[in-house]
Scaffold this active site. Structure first.
Site, mmCIF file in Angstrom:
data_model
loop_
_atom_site.group_PDB
_atom_site.id
_atom_site.type_symbol
_atom_site.label_atom_id
_atom_site.label_comp_id
_atom_site.label_asym_id
_atom_site.label_seq_id
_atom_site.Cartn_x
_atom_site.Cartn_y
_atom_site.Cartn_z
ATOM 1 N N LYS A 40 45.383 36.279 36.241
ATOM 2 C CA LYS A 40 44.201 37.040 35.827
ATOM 3 C C LYS A 40 44.120 37.211 34.312
ATOM 4 O O LYS A 40 43.041 37.155 33.718
ATOM 5 C CB LYS A 40 44.182 38.403 36.524
ATOM 6 C CG LYS A 40 43.981 38.267 38.019
ATOM 7 C CD LYS A 40 43.829 39.584 38.713
ATOM 8 C CE LYS A 40 43.858 39.401 40.225
ATOM 9 N NZ LYS A 40 42.826 38.510 40.756
ATOM 10 N N THR A 210 32.019 46.154 40.687
ATOM 11 C CA THR A 210 31.428 44.842 40.987
ATOM 12 C C THR A 210 31.264 44.716 42.499
ATOM 13 O O THR A 210 32.153 45.087 43.259
ATOM 14 C CB THR A 210 32.296 43.694 40.426
ATOM 15 O OG1 THR A 210 33.603 43.759 41.012
ATOM 16 C CG2 THR A 210 32.440 43.801 38.916
ATOM 17 N N GLY A 212 30.170 41.727 44.163
ATOM 18 C CA GLY A 212 29.970 40.318 44.532
ATOM 19 C C GLY A 212 28.567 39.847 44.204
ATOM 20 O O GLY A 212 28.039 40.139 43.133
ATOM 21 N N GLY A 215 25.795 42.066 42.639
ATOM 22 C CA GLY A 215 25.787 42.432 41.225
ATOM 23 C C GLY A 215 26.776 43.539 40.929
ATOM 24 O O GLY A 215 27.823 43.637 41.578
ATOM 25 N N ASP A 242 37.405 37.363 36.833
ATOM 26 C CA ASP A 242 38.016 37.228 35.500
ATOM 27 C C ASP A 242 36.978 36.781 34.476
ATOM 28 O O ASP A 242 36.967 37.261 33.337
ATOM 29 C CB ASP A 242 39.176 36.220 35.560
ATOM 30 C CG ASP A 242 40.270 36.688 36.502
ATOM 31 O OD1 ASP A 242 40.469 37.918 36.597
ATOM 32 O OD2 ASP A 242 40.920 35.844 37.136
ATOM 33 N N SER A 272 30.579 30.281 36.697
ATOM 34 C CA SER A 272 31.993 29.929 36.892
ATOM 35 C C SER A 272 32.303 29.487 38.321
ATOM 36 O O SER A 272 33.260 28.750 38.537
ATOM 37 C CB SER A 272 32.897 31.103 36.506
ATOM 38 O OG SER A 272 32.910 32.074 37.535
ATOM 39 N N GLY A 277 38.427 25.680 40.772
ATOM 40 C CA GLY A 277 39.502 26.224 39.927
ATOM 41 C C GLY A 277 39.082 27.500 39.238
ATOM 42 O O GLY A 277 37.910 27.703 38.924
HETATM 43 O O1 RIB Z 1 41.617 36.251 39.692
HETATM 44 C C1 RIB Z 1 41.977 34.967 40.092
HETATM 45 C C2 RIB Z 1 43.421 34.750 39.844
HETATM 46 O O2 RIB Z 1 44.158 35.611 40.663
HETATM 47 C C3 RIB Z 1 43.915 33.362 40.171
HETATM 48 O O3 RIB Z 1 43.785 32.461 39.107
HETATM 49 C C4 RIB Z 1 45.333 33.599 40.579
HETATM 50 O O4 RIB Z 1 46.228 33.270 39.570
HETATM 51 C C5 RIB Z 1 45.422 35.085 40.928
HETATM 52 O O5 RIB Z 1 46.306 35.731 40.154
#
Ligand code: RIB
Length: 292
Positions: A40, A210, A212, A215, A242, A272, A277
């Protein structure tokens, strides 16, 4: 240029893509396996750097090949890594992710991320003091979060706490933080059974929940406000939160209003999820501004 300090985990994400999620005691055949940088803290650092901030990360990796990859990925995204150190004899943090049935399930092994202690962070006190905003999450020891909240209060640097993954947060940290950004589940862990509307009123312009696709919700001092999300075809929602936090920190530290910062962050987060990924789909500044 906004100066952002991110204190948190930097890990490798070991991702299985599967049609079906196994139940307890069940074995299923997956479709593919990929290894990508995550954690994170690192995700939020990369999100903020791609959006144009000067970002310093404070973290730890293992002295293994994952650690080398994590560090080189941070550097190639423009994150300053003077305070990301390999820990001798330790493994890097890993997140074990199953992407199935339109959502993810994650088990995190903190490993070297547990070495981000109050003493370790103290070595970077000057960088924290010079920041426009500090971002922190909960894949590191709780005492470090408490210590950082004290440093930020002393230095009068705003602290944004993303209380993920969910665990109770000491009330002193809640009081000291300038912004707290839980999802609904994390908000319930933080504030128990108290109705969300009452909690939001207690923390105007500070508690940002948050929700989802719906909003984000906060109380602006006069009324409860929902800043709607953007509907997109999601490929992988890992790291959306993140991206939201990194983008929100960038916008706030550039002086945007909370409402505008949330629109900016929602847009960044929606972009994102359109690629695989945690960091794969994190947008550049141009991509966010071009789509707002
Ligand atoms: O918030 C997503 C992240 O949470 C992932 O990338 C993983 O590493 C987990 O820690």
């Amino acid at each position: 240029m906004a100066k952002i300090v991110v204190i948190g985990s930097a890990s490798m994400d070991l991702v299985v893509i599967s049609t079906k999620r196994p139940g307890a005691g069940e074995t299923v055949l997956g479709d593919s396996f990929k290894t990508v940088p995550g954690g994170k803290g690192a995700n939020q650092a990369v999100a903020a750097a791609r959006l144009g901030a000067e970002v310093t990360m404070i973290g730890c990796v293992g002295d293994d090949s994952f650690g080398e990859t994590i560090l080189s990925n941070l550097k190639s995204n423009g994150v300053i890594t003077n305070h990301v150190e390999p820990v001798t004899g330790m493994e890097s943090g890993t997140a074990h992710i199953i992407l199935a049935e339109g959502d993810n399930s994650i088990v995190v092994v903190k490993a070297a991320n547990d070495r981000i202690t109050p003493d370790y962070v103290e070595q970077a006190a000057a960088v924290i003091k010079a920041a426009d905003i500090v971002l922190i999450q909960q894949e590191i020891p709780e005492e470090t979060v408490v210590h950082v909240s004290e440093l930020c209060a002393n230095y009068q640097v705003p602290l944004m706490l993303n209380p993920a993954p969910a665990r109770p947060v000491p009330s002193v940290v809640i009081e000291r933080a300038a912004y707290i950004t839980p999802n609904e589940h994390e908000a319930a862990i933080l504030f128990g059974d108290e109705p969300l509307g009452d909690v939001l009123r207690r923390y105007p312009n500070k508690l940002i929940v948050t929700e989802g696709k719906r909003g984000v919700r906060y109380f602006d001092g006069n009324e409860e406000v929902v800043v709607p999300g953007y509907q997109v075809d999601a490929v992988d929602t890992t790291g959306a939160g993140d991206t939201f936090n990194g983008a929100f920190a960038v916008a706030l530290s550039e002086g945007m209003s909370i409402a505008d910062s949330l629109r900016f962050a929602n847009r960044a987060a929606s972009l994102s999820v359109m690629k695989f990924g945690a960091q794969g789909g994190m947008p550049s500044r141009l991509e966010v501004e071009g789509s707002l």
